[in-house]
Motif scaffolding. Sequence first.
Motif, PDB file in Angstrom:
ATOM      1  N   VAL A  80       0.840  -1.328  -0.007  1.00 45.69           N
ATOM      2  CA  VAL A  80      -0.078  -0.040  -0.114  1.00 45.69           C
ATOM      3  C   VAL A  80       0.961   1.359  -0.214  1.00 45.69           C
ATOM      4  O   VAL A  80       1.521   1.720   0.870  1.00 45.69           O
ATOM      5  CB  VAL A  80      -0.952   0.108   1.310  1.00 45.69           C
ATOM      6  N   LEU A  81       0.827   1.915  -1.034  1.00 45.98           N
ATOM      7  CA  LEU A  81       1.264   3.338  -1.187  1.00 45.98           C
ATOM      8  C   LEU A  81       0.940   4.223  -0.145  1.00 45.98           C
ATOM      9  O   LEU A  81      -0.180   4.451   0.182  1.00 45.98           O
ATOM     10  CB  LEU A  81       1.405   3.871  -2.734  1.00 45.98           C
ATOM     11  N   ASN A  82       1.820   5.349   0.471  1.00 46.52           N
ATOM     12  CA  ASN A  82       1.376   6.083   1.227  1.00 46.52           C
ATOM     13  C   ASN A  82       0.699   7.111   0.375  1.00 46.52           C
ATOM     14  O   ASN A  82       1.003   7.356  -0.966  1.00 46.52           O
ATOM     15  CB  ASN A  82       2.630   6.913   2.012  1.00 46.52           C
ATOM     16  N   PRO A  83      -0.179   7.999   0.798  1.00 44.39           N
ATOM     17  CA  PRO A  83      -0.726   9.044   0.066  1.00 44.39           C
ATOM     18  C   PRO A  83       0.370   9.874  -0.919  1.00 44.39           C
ATOM     19  O   PRO A  83       1.314  10.381  -0.379  1.00 44.39           O
ATOM     20  CB  PRO A  83      -1.483   9.822   0.969  1.00 44.39           C
TER      21      PRO A  83
ATOM     22  N   PRO B 178      -8.659  14.296   3.553  1.00 40.47           N
ATOM     23  CA  PRO B 178      -9.696  14.793   2.502  1.00 40.47           C
ATOM     24  C   PRO B 178      -9.416  14.838   1.231  1.00 40.47           C
ATOM     25  O   PRO B 178     -10.139  15.110   0.279  1.00 40.47           O
ATOM     26  CB  PRO B 178      -9.970  16.104   3.219  1.00 40.47           C
ATOM     27  N   LEU B 179      -8.082  14.820   0.775  1.00 39.99           N
ATOM     28  CA  LEU B 179      -7.606  15.064  -0.596  1.00 39.99           C
ATOM     29  C   LEU B 179      -7.085  13.770  -1.042  1.00 39.99           C
ATOM     30  O   LEU B 179      -6.408  13.565  -2.111  1.00 39.99           O
ATOM     31  CB  LEU B 179      -6.440  16.162  -0.669  1.00 39.99           C
ATOM     32  N   ASP B 180      -7.372  12.694  -0.518  1.00 38.02           N
ATOM     33  CA  ASP B 180      -6.610  11.354  -0.807  1.00 38.02           C
ATOM     34  C   ASP B 180      -7.437  10.512  -1.878  1.00 38.02           C
ATOM     35  O   ASP B 180      -8.260   9.801  -1.574  1.00 38.02           O
ATOM     36  CB  ASP B 180      -6.574  10.603   0.451  1.00 38.02           C
ATOM     37  N   SER B 181      -7.308  10.855  -3.101  1.00 35.99           N
ATOM     38  CA  SER B 181      -7.720  10.281  -4.192  1.00 35.99           C
ATOM     39  C   SER B 181      -7.914   8.661  -4.162  1.00 35.99           C
ATOM     40  O   SER B 181      -8.789   8.159  -4.451  1.00 35.99           O
ATOM     41  CB  SER B 181      -6.926  10.651  -5.579  1.00 35.99           C
ATOM     42  N   GLU B 182      -6.628   7.980  -3.904  1.00 34.74           N
ATOM     43  CA  GLU B 182      -6.559   6.592  -3.946  1.00 34.74           C
ATOM     44  C   GLU B 182      -7.465   6.186  -2.829  1.00 34.74           C
ATOM     45  O   GLU B 182      -8.134   5.198  -3.213  1.00 34.74           O
ATOM     46  CB  GLU B 182      -5.155   6.169  -3.526  1.00 34.74           C
TER      47      GLU B 182
ATOM     48  N   ALA C 184     -12.386  10.862  -6.050  1.00 36.57           N
ATOM     49  CA  ALA C 184     -11.250  10.298  -6.621  1.00 36.57           C
ATOM     50  C   ALA C 184     -10.762  11.029  -7.807  1.00 36.57           C
ATOM     51  O   ALA C 184      -9.565  11.252  -7.978  1.00 36.57           O
ATOM     52  CB  ALA C 184     -11.266   8.756  -6.928  1.00 36.57           C
ATOM     53  N   VAL C 185     -11.612  11.551  -8.976  1.00 33.53           N
ATOM     54  CA  VAL C 185     -11.332  12.005  -9.808  1.00 33.53           C
ATOM     55  C   VAL C 185     -11.113  13.435  -9.594  1.00 33.53           C
ATOM     56  O   VAL C 185     -10.262  14.030 -10.320  1.00 33.53           O
ATOM     57  CB  VAL C 185     -12.649  11.777 -10.881  1.00 33.53           C
ATOM     58  N   ARG C 186     -11.849  14.245  -8.686  1.00 32.06           N
ATOM     59  CA  ARG C 186     -11.465  15.448  -8.531  1.00 32.06           C
ATOM     60  C   ARG C 186      -9.953  15.706  -7.939  1.00 32.06           C
ATOM     61  O   ARG C 186      -9.297  16.733  -8.527  1.00 32.06           O
ATOM     62  CB  ARG C 186     -12.598  16.001  -7.452  1.00 32.06           C
ATOM     63  N   PHE C 187      -9.464  14.710  -7.040  1.00 30.25           N
ATOM     64  CA  PHE C 187      -8.235  15.011  -6.526  1.00 30.25           C
ATOM     65  C   PHE C 187      -6.984  14.373  -7.229  1.00 30.25           C
ATOM     66  O   PHE C 187      -6.208  14.517  -6.759  1.00 30.25           O
ATOM     67  CB  PHE C 187      -8.216  14.739  -5.258  1.00 30.25           C
ATOM     68  N   ASP C 188      -7.435  13.856  -8.528  1.00 29.00           N
ATOM     69  CA  ASP C 188      -6.320  13.095  -9.511  1.00 29.00           C
ATOM     70  C   ASP C 188      -7.007  13.323 -10.869  1.00 29.00           C
ATOM     71  O   ASP C 188      -7.646  12.344 -11.469  1.00 29.00           O
ATOM     72  CB  ASP C 188      -6.159  11.891  -9.096  1.00 29.00           C
ATOM     73  N   PRO C 189      -7.157  14.589 -11.422  1.00 28.30           N
ATOM     74  CA  PRO C 189      -8.112  14.888 -12.397  1.00 28.30           C
ATOM     75  C   PRO C 189      -7.657  14.244 -13.879  1.00 28.30           C
ATOM     76  O   PRO C 189      -8.706  14.254 -14.651  1.00 28.30           O
ATOM     77  CB  PRO C 189      -7.836  16.232 -12.528  1.00 28.30           C
ATOM     78  N   ASN C 190      -6.674  13.550 -14.011  1.00 24.65           N
ATOM     79  CA  ASN C 190      -6.126  13.084 -15.293  1.00 24.65           C
ATOM     80  C   ASN C 190      -6.234  11.513 -15.343  1.00 24.65           C
ATOM     81  O   ASN C 190      -5.082  11.099 -16.028  1.00 24.65           O
ATOM     82  CB  ASN C 190      -5.312  13.815 -16.003  1.00 24.65           C
ATOM     83  N   SER C 191      -6.829  10.898 -14.550  1.00 19.36           N
ATOM     84  CA  SER C 191      -6.503   9.391 -14.457  1.00 19.36           C
ATOM     85  C   SER C 191      -7.746   8.544 -15.315  1.00 19.36           C
ATOM     86  O   SER C 191      -8.819   8.803 -15.051  1.00 19.36           O
ATOM     87  CB  SER C 191      -6.588   9.101 -12.974  1.00 19.36           C
ATOM     88  N   SER C 192      -7.053   7.688 -16.447  1.00 17.67           N
ATOM     89  CA  SER C 192      -8.115   7.167 -17.307  1.00 17.67           C
ATOM     90  C   SER C 192      -8.676   6.209 -16.398  1.00 17.67           C
ATOM     91  O   SER C 192      -9.895   5.897 -16.479  1.00 17.67           O
ATOM     92  CB  SER C 192      -7.358   6.554 -18.355  1.00 17.67           C
ATOM     93  N   PRO C 193      -7.960   5.223 -15.543  1.00 21.50           N
ATOM     94  CA  PRO C 193      -8.737   4.227 -14.810  1.00 21.50           C
ATOM     95  C   PRO C 193      -9.947   4.854 -13.884  1.00 21.50           C
ATOM     96  O   PRO C 193     -10.635   4.310 -13.642  1.00 21.50           O
ATOM     97  CB  PRO C 193      -7.607   3.480 -14.047  1.00 21.50           C
ATOM     98  N   LYS C 194      -9.607   5.839 -13.397  1.00 18.82           N
ATOM     99  CA  LYS C 194     -10.538   6.455 -12.252  1.00 18.82           C
ATOM    100  C   LYS C 194     -11.690   6.926 -12.866  1.00 18.82           C
ATOM    101  O   LYS C 194     -12.930   6.820 -12.513  1.00 18.82           O
ATOM    102  CB  LYS C 194      -9.888   7.588 -11.533  1.00 18.82           C
TER     103      LYS C 194
END
Length: 462
Positions: free
Chosen positions: A175-178, A360-364, A389-399
């Motif tokens: 598990v990756l840290n934030p 509060p900002l943790d997309s994963e 998840a998408v808001r805090f990591d806006p350019n993720s295809s899988p999300k």
Amino acid sequence: MRLPGQEPEGIVRVPGTVIRMDSNREGAWQTLESDGDTAKYRVAYVIGSGAHASGYIISLANHLFQSPVAYYRRRAAYGLAPGYENKPDPDFTRPVEPGCLFCHADSFTAVSGTENEYAATPFQHLSISCSRCHGPIDAHLRHASSTNIVNPARLEPAARDSVCEQCHLKGLARVLNPGKKLTDFVAGQPLEQTFTIYRYAVPIGTEPPFKVISQSEELALSRCKRASGDRMWCGTCHDPHNEPQDPVSYYRARCLSCHADTHFASDHPPRTSDCIGCHMPKRKPNDGGHTVFTDHRIQRTNHDTPAAEPTGIVPWRDPPAELAKRNLGMASIEAGIEGGSEGEVESGYRTLTEVQDQFPLDSEMYWTIGYVLYLRRQYGEAATNYELAVRFDPNSSPKEASLGSAYAALGRSEVAEMYLERALDLDPLNLSAAELLIGLYEKNGRPEKAEAVRQKIQDLIH
Ligand code: HEC
Ligand code: HEC
Ligand code: HEC
Ligand code: HEC
Ligand code: HEC
Ligand code: HEC
């Protein structure tokens, strides 16, 4: 990792599918025949020195995919690769994610926001080299000194052991840290600055099943390691720069470095005998794999202990205290999904939601919570979490694709199509997003749009 050479010829047949391997001057090829269709793929990279097995990777439009076959040296034959054994219709659609390359290649450049797209030249070095164990080398190359390079043997125990564990302790979940990626880890630090490895706890007096890529976990169970503590580590027996010429005498010397004064029973073999032949035999792991590995539990007698029922999921080493619950919750959910345990998924969900307000900002985290809600068929709440998840990591295809899948499940096809189209804009070879989108277009009477998506993928991969 290596480039393909003259890879052996061979054939693998499973019901409905035939895969043929051949090499010529242009390269190594794997040809898949299934339902009357034929597709021929060039092997781009090979995983493994071939000591036990070789795995194969193809590259389509800078996306790396796994081959469903592997070559097994002991059998001198191809067979299905681990993980494909009981799957119908083996094909070349499984993405090669960074986690795989982190353990098998020296360094690589992944395109963020995609599952398996890499730079046009994905690898700086293919095979594992100095910096993975000795830390950054630039300063050392300019001015060679023992003060500007990591010597693993002289690190404090957690950082020292981390050097080998980054690749030799797979665990249940990593598990990756934030905000971190695997490649943020540099030799010299403890792994927990970047990620935490989780494993099953088993009742005292019993042992976990013997597994692939678990030498660290096994060694920790040995009487030798428990009684020696931090004095003993992988480097006590292994010199990563040299393979022993004569393993029997080499390892015997390692044993006797501690056991010179051990009083053996009178019927014990002499000090000139093959210690590892009896105390570190090779066995077949319980979690699949087609080869044998050395049992690092260094047991008194040569018998395999029956596998114990795990009592819970625990970190290999503790992460920073403020991440303990977050990382445990994520690990439990990941392990539960992988192993099909609803109990683990639910317990992970409870742990994670207990502390979610702290991140509060943790997309994963939102993505993981969203996925559990999706599995529970609470699609509305899943969509809410995927939105975050998408808001805090806006350019993720899988999300974006996950968000699309939640709206599709809610029956809101138009919104679903919008997010899936966006997922494909970000990564045109996101095959799972494409499949879902094609299904929606067809269901909603727009076969021409479905065909356009199919055509675009065909154009990209040919
Ligand atoms: C970047 C990942 C990585 C790191 C770091 C790493 N290893 Fe490995 N190691 C591998 C892989 C992958 C293999 C399997 C190579 C193969 O045969 O294809 C391997 C193989 C080995 C082998 C078996 C060699 C053989 O000839 O069969 C030993 C022993 C070993 N590693 C010890 C260590 C020790 C000790 C450390 C820490 C000092 C370490 N490794 C660090 C990835 C790594
Ligand atoms: C946690 C690190 C790790 C991950 C993740 C990992 N591997 Fe491995 N893999 C290893 C190590 C280490 C070995 C060597 C066997 C051992 O030491 O037990 C190995 C062995 C192999 C081998 C046999 C090579 C040989 O010569 O022994 C193949 C093929 C392989 N892995 C493919 C893959 C693929 C494909 C993925 C991704 C889907 C993957 N591995 C993910 C660490 C890893
Ligand atoms: C798989 C991990 C690994 C890799 C890869 C690796 N090393 Fe090492 N290296 C070690 C370990 C562990 C030690 C400490 C050995 C000991 O003292 O017990 C070491 C020690 C050394 C030392 C001796 C340092 C001293 O102070 O005595 C040198 C020099 C060295 N390595 C150079 C290299 C070079 C150059 C490369 C790349 C070609 C390399 N190593 C790749 C693990 C690795
Ligand atoms: C770093 C030191 C160290 C090394 C290296 C080491 N051992 Fe040990 N080993 C110990 C200690 C300490 C004990 C516990 C002795 C005791 O309890 O009296 C032990 C215990 C054992 C036991 C008893 C296990 C049991 O369950 O009762 C066996 C068997 C053994 N070692 C074999 C080996 C073999 C074989 C090797 C080489 C492959 C080896 N050891 C290498 C330190 C070491
Ligand atoms: C007490 C000695 C000892 C220690 C300590 C030790 N190993 Fe080993 N290891 C061995 C022996 C013996 C073999 C088998 C070598 C052979 O057959 O040539 C082996 C084999 C391996 C292999 C080859 C794959 C396999 O399982 O057969 C890997 C990888 C490996 N060890 C990794 C590690 C790592 C990582 C650590 C630290 C967690 C470690 N070892 C600690 C003795 C040791
Ligand atoms: C033919 C198989 C065999 C070989 C070879 C062998 N051992 Fe053992 N060893 C055993 C068995 C069996 C026991 C357990 C004896 C018992 O429980 O009464 C044992 C016990 C031990 C113990 C525990 C001693 C004690 O009473 O606490 C150690 C340490 C040990 N061996 C180390 C070694 C070392 C070091 C070598 C290599 C020089 C070696 N063994 C070679 C089979 C072997």
